[in-house]
Design a protein around this motif. Structure first.
Motif, PDB file in Angstrom:
ATOM      1  N   ALA A 122      33.627  48.622 -34.591  1.00 42.61           N
ATOM      2  CA  ALA A 122      34.488  47.221 -33.496  1.00 42.61           C
ATOM      3  C   ALA A 122      33.794  47.212 -32.483  1.00 42.61           C
ATOM      4  CB  ALA A 122      35.438  49.115 -33.232  1.00 42.61           C
ATOM      5  N   GLN A 123      32.995  47.924 -31.776  1.00 44.47           N
ATOM      6  CA  GLN A 123      32.687  47.974 -30.417  1.00 44.47           C
ATOM      7  C   GLN A 123      31.517  46.830 -30.532  1.00 44.47           C
ATOM      8  OE1 GLN A 123      30.367  50.875 -28.381  1.00 44.47           O
ATOM      9  NE2 GLN A 123      29.739  50.205 -26.493  1.00 44.47           N
ATOM     10  N   THR A 124      30.792  46.609 -31.672  1.00 54.01           N
ATOM     11  CA  THR A 124      30.052  45.677 -31.479  1.00 54.01           C
ATOM     12  C   THR A 124      30.480  44.569 -31.973  1.00 54.01           C
ATOM     13  OG1 THR A 124      28.220  47.502 -32.768  1.00 54.01           O
ATOM     14  CG2 THR A 124      27.593  45.495 -33.373  1.00 54.01           C
ATOM     15  N   VAL A 125      31.719  44.331 -32.576  1.00 53.67           N
ATOM     16  CA  VAL A 125      31.877  43.167 -33.120  1.00 53.67           C
ATOM     17  C   VAL A 125      33.247  42.779 -32.237  1.00 53.67           C
ATOM     18  CG1 VAL A 125      31.430  43.036 -35.411  1.00 53.67           C
ATOM     19  CG2 VAL A 125      33.663  43.735 -34.467  1.00 53.67           C
ATOM     20  N   GLY A 126      33.294  42.986 -31.016  1.00 55.99           N
ATOM     21  CA  GLY A 126      34.575  43.086 -30.144  1.00 55.99           C
ATOM     22  C   GLY A 126      35.753  43.532 -30.413  1.00 55.99           C
ATOM     23  N   ALA A 127      36.109  44.201 -30.956  1.00 52.21           N
ATOM     24  CA  ALA A 127      37.349  44.436 -32.116  1.00 52.21           C
ATOM     25  C   ALA A 127      38.596  45.599 -31.295  1.00 52.21           C
ATOM     26  CB  ALA A 127      37.013  45.020 -33.238  1.00 52.21           C
ATOM     27  N   ASP A 128      39.457  45.640 -31.249  1.00 53.67           N
ATOM     28  CA  ASP A 128      40.046  46.312 -30.215  1.00 53.67           C
ATOM     29  C   ASP A 128      40.886  46.611 -31.929  1.00 53.67           C
ATOM     30  OD1 ASP A 128      40.103  45.067 -27.719  1.00 53.67           O
ATOM     31  OD2 ASP A 128      41.497  42.889 -28.505  1.00 53.67           O
ATOM     32  N   ALA A 129      40.721  46.210 -32.742  1.00 56.58           N
ATOM     33  CA  ALA A 129      41.548  47.523 -34.136  1.00 56.58           C
ATOM     34  C   ALA A 129      40.535  47.390 -34.976  1.00 56.58           C
ATOM     35  CB  ALA A 129      42.732  46.860 -34.476  1.00 56.58           C
ATOM     36  N   ILE A 130      40.417  48.102 -36.579  1.00 55.09           N
ATOM     37  CA  ILE A 130      39.502  47.924 -37.164  1.00 55.09           C
ATOM     38  C   ILE A 130      39.831  48.529 -38.282  1.00 55.09           C
ATOM     39  CG2 ILE A 130      38.065  50.017 -36.572  1.00 55.09           C
ATOM     40  CD1 ILE A 130      35.932  48.426 -38.443  1.00 55.09           C
ATOM     41  N   GLU A 131      40.292  48.079 -39.767  1.00 55.31           N
ATOM     42  CA  GLU A 131      41.089  48.525 -41.064  1.00 55.31           C
ATOM     43  C   GLU A 131      39.969  48.500 -42.033  1.00 55.31           C
ATOM     44  OE1 GLU A 131      44.234  47.557 -43.837  1.00 55.31           O
ATOM     45  OE2 GLU A 131      44.805  47.284 -41.932  1.00 55.31           O
ATOM     46  N   ARG A 132      39.915  49.978 -42.380  1.00 56.38           N
ATOM     47  CA  ARG A 132      38.566  50.302 -43.644  1.00 56.38           C
ATOM     48  C   ARG A 132      39.503  49.345 -45.017  1.00 56.38           C
ATOM     49  NH1 ARG A 132      37.532  55.967 -44.619  1.00 56.38           N
ATOM     50  NH2 ARG A 132      39.498  56.241 -46.212  1.00 56.38           N
ATOM     51  N   GLY A 133      38.309  48.716 -45.155  1.00 56.58           N
ATOM     52  CA  GLY A 133      39.217  48.263 -47.037  1.00 56.58           C
ATOM     53  C   GLY A 133      38.779  48.838 -48.313  1.00 56.58           C
ATOM     54  N   PHE A 134      37.141  48.645 -48.140  1.00 58.86           N
ATOM     55  CA  PHE A 134      36.575  49.466 -49.564  1.00 58.86           C
ATOM     56  C   PHE A 134      35.657  49.862 -49.323  1.00 58.86           C
ATOM     57  CE2 PHE A 134      33.991  48.919 -52.798  1.00 58.86           C
ATOM     58  CZ  PHE A 134      34.516  48.818 -54.126  1.00 58.86           C
ATOM     59  N   PHE A 135      35.339  51.054 -49.831  1.00 58.98           N
ATOM     60  CA  PHE A 135      34.364  51.610 -49.904  1.00 58.98           C
ATOM     61  C   PHE A 135      33.600  52.004 -50.789  1.00 58.98           C
ATOM     62  CE2 PHE A 135      34.555  52.030 -45.532  1.00 58.98           C
ATOM     63  CZ  PHE A 135      34.202  53.318 -45.254  1.00 58.98           C
ATOM     64  N   GLY A 136      32.232  52.103 -50.600  1.00 60.30           N
ATOM     65  CA  GLY A 136      31.823  51.791 -52.774  1.00 60.30           C
ATOM     66  C   GLY A 136      30.238  51.892 -52.739  1.00 60.30           C
ATOM     67  N   ALA A 137      29.725  50.811 -53.336  1.00 61.52           N
ATOM     68  CA  ALA A 137      28.183  50.103 -52.772  1.00 61.52           C
ATOM     69  C   ALA A 137      28.116  49.599 -51.659  1.00 61.52           C
ATOM     70  CB  ALA A 137      28.283  49.429 -54.165  1.00 61.52           C
ATOM     71  N   ILE A 138      29.492  48.731 -52.061  1.00 58.47           N
ATOM     72  CA  ILE A 138      29.093  48.210 -50.552  1.00 58.47           C
ATOM     73  C   ILE A 138      31.029  48.580 -49.748  1.00 58.47           C
ATOM     74  CG2 ILE A 138      30.233  45.548 -49.932  1.00 58.47           C
ATOM     75  CD1 ILE A 138      28.563  44.723 -52.219  1.00 58.47           C
ATOM     76  N   CYS A 139      30.583  48.566 -48.562  1.00 55.05           N
ATOM     77  CA  CYS A 139      31.555  48.590 -47.315  1.00 55.05           C
ATOM     78  C   CYS A 139      32.189  47.426 -46.748  1.00 55.05           C
ATOM     79  CB  CYS A 139      31.606  50.240 -46.691  1.00 55.05           C
ATOM     80  SG  CYS A 139      30.286  51.455 -47.348  1.00 55.05           S
ATOM     81  N   ARG A 140      33.268  48.111 -46.523  1.00 53.26           N
ATOM     82  CA  ARG A 140      33.860  46.752 -45.932  1.00 53.26           C
ATOM     83  C   ARG A 140      34.788  47.039 -44.761  1.00 53.26           C
ATOM     84  NH1 ARG A 140      35.022  43.324 -51.660  1.00 53.26           N
ATOM     85  NH2 ARG A 140      32.645  42.915 -51.782  1.00 53.26           N
ATOM     86  N   TRP A 141      35.055  46.351 -43.966  1.00 49.90           N
ATOM     87  CA  TRP A 141      36.225  46.386 -42.712  1.00 49.90           C
ATOM     88  C   TRP A 141      36.841  44.695 -42.095  1.00 49.90           C
ATOM     89  CZ3 TRP A 141      31.107  48.874 -42.914  1.00 49.90           C
ATOM     90  CH2 TRP A 141      31.216  50.550 -43.340  1.00 49.90           C
ATOM     91  N   ASP A 142      37.849  45.310 -41.938  1.00 52.16           N
ATOM     92  CA  ASP A 142      38.375  44.186 -41.364  1.00 52.16           C
ATOM     93  C   ASP A 142      38.838  44.137 -39.528  1.00 52.16           C
ATOM     94  OD1 ASP A 142      38.962  42.190 -43.211  1.00 52.16           O
ATOM     95  OD2 ASP A 142      40.110  43.607 -44.033  1.00 52.16           O
ATOM     96  N   THR A 143      38.626  43.779 -38.554  1.00 55.56           N
ATOM     97  CA  THR A 143      39.047  43.508 -37.447  1.00 55.56           C
ATOM     98  C   THR A 143      39.677  42.537 -36.706  1.00 55.56           C
ATOM     99  OG1 THR A 143      36.727  42.403 -36.381  1.00 55.56           O
ATOM    100  CG2 THR A 143      36.665  45.306 -37.407  1.00 55.56           C
ATOM    101  N   ILE A 144      40.056  43.328 -35.388  1.00 57.71           N
ATOM    102  CA  ILE A 144      40.506  41.466 -34.850  1.00 57.71           C
ATOM    103  C   ILE A 144      40.425  42.551 -33.084  1.00 57.71           C
ATOM    104  CG2 ILE A 144      42.675  43.114 -34.892  1.00 57.71           C
ATOM    105  CD1 ILE A 144      42.209  39.429 -35.039  1.00 57.71           C
ATOM    106  N   GLY A 145      40.210  41.197 -32.413  1.00 57.06           N
ATOM    107  CA  GLY A 145      39.937  41.596 -30.989  1.00 57.06           C
ATOM    108  C   GLY A 145      39.678  40.204 -30.507  1.00 57.06           C
ATOM    109  N   SER A 146      38.544  40.410 -29.613  1.00 54.65           N
ATOM    110  CA  SER A 146      38.345  39.727 -28.211  1.00 54.65           C
ATOM    111  C   SER A 146      37.716  37.844 -28.505  1.00 54.65           C
ATOM    112  CB  SER A 146      37.628  39.898 -26.955  1.00 54.65           C
ATOM    113  OG  SER A 146      36.600  40.595 -26.995  1.00 54.65           O
ATOM    114  N   ASN A 147      36.576  38.361 -29.940  1.00 51.49           N
ATOM    115  CA  ASN A 147      36.198  37.247 -31.236  1.00 51.49           C
ATOM    116  C   ASN A 147      36.803  37.067 -31.733  1.00 51.49           C
ATOM    117  OD1 ASN A 147      34.389  37.606 -29.166  1.00 51.49           O
ATOM    118  ND2 ASN A 147      33.603  38.970 -30.347  1.00 51.49           N
ATOM    119  N   GLY A 148      38.492  37.451 -31.425  1.00 51.48           N
ATOM    120  CA  GLY A 148      39.359  37.049 -32.998  1.00 51.48           C
ATOM    121  C   GLY A 148      38.821  38.013 -34.716  1.00 51.48           C
ATOM    122  N   PRO A 149      39.341  37.706 -35.614  1.00 49.20           N
ATOM    123  CA  PRO A 149      38.904  38.295 -36.483  1.00 49.20           C
ATOM    124  C   PRO A 149      38.298  37.939 -37.432  1.00 49.20           C
ATOM    125  CG  PRO A 149      41.147  36.607 -36.780  1.00 49.20           C
ATOM    126  CD  PRO A 149      40.433  36.217 -35.399  1.00 49.20           C
ATOM    127  N   ALA A 150      37.405  39.315 -37.828  1.00 44.40           N
ATOM    128  CA  ALA A 150      35.952  38.817 -38.195  1.00 44.40           C
ATOM    129  C   ALA A 150      36.177  40.269 -39.407  1.00 44.40           C
ATOM    130  CB  ALA A 150      35.098  40.081 -37.253  1.00 44.40           C
TER     131      ALA A 150
END
Length: 184
Positions: A67-95
């Protein structure tokens, strides 16, 4: 030949076919498993513990660090497996942030794949390890950094800013550094 004799022969033939099929099914389904039974979750000394750290690689970098690296105020874990995903929202917009760890992967394979996809692929280094920086040509808000893992294989981070408010390569590089240098 009478009807009763013919009926008995048909019934006998049906019983023989049915019995043969039943014996075939029973014989075909039988198998032996070597070893000793154990309760679920129980292990023995000397067991192969190759799966004990399954999915722990997704926490190589904390959600707070992501979250700090992408400038996010909120982070949500999406999927964990061979590939891990997160959705974030913050000062840089959604990421969208993606982490991958291919234990038997190679930088050469990653480079070849990136080039086949039409990405701009540049050689770089992360914490002294050879790495690649990849950018899709039609998405300036996306960037991936893949680095040779010190324990083998490759690890990679992709960052996709939908508002293109920050450099996704800077964020992906920072996440790669955090992954390779566990002392940070």
């Amino acid at each position: 030949m009478s009807v009763n004799v013919a009926t008995r022969r048909i019934r006998r033939a049906v019983r023989v076919v049915a019995a043969t099929a039943a014996v075939g099914l029973i014989a075909g389904c039988g198998s032996s498993i070597q070893g000793s039974p154990r309760a679920e979750g129980e292990s023995s000394p000397g067991d192969n513990e190759q799966f004990t750290a399954l999915l722990e690689e997704c926490s190589a970098v904390t959600e707070g660090q992501i979250a700090q690296t992408v400038g996010a105020d909120a982070i949500e874990r999406g999927f964990f497996g061979a590939i891990c995903r997160w959705d974030t929202i913050g000062s840089n917009g959604p990421a969208k942030v993606t982490f991958n760890w291919f234990e038997t992967g190679s930088l050469d394979t990653e480079k070849e794949t990136g080039e086949k996809l039409g990405y701009a692929v540049e050689s770089s280094t992360v914490q002294g390890n050879r790495s690649l920086v990849m950018r899709p040509p039609d998405d300036p808000g996306s960037c991936g950094v893949t680095v040779g893992s010190p324990s083998g294989g490759v690890v990679g981070w992709w960052v996709q800013f939908t508002a293109a408010a920050a450099d996704p390569c800077d964020a992906a590089s920072t996440l790669a550094e955090l992954t390779v240098n566990r002392s940070i």
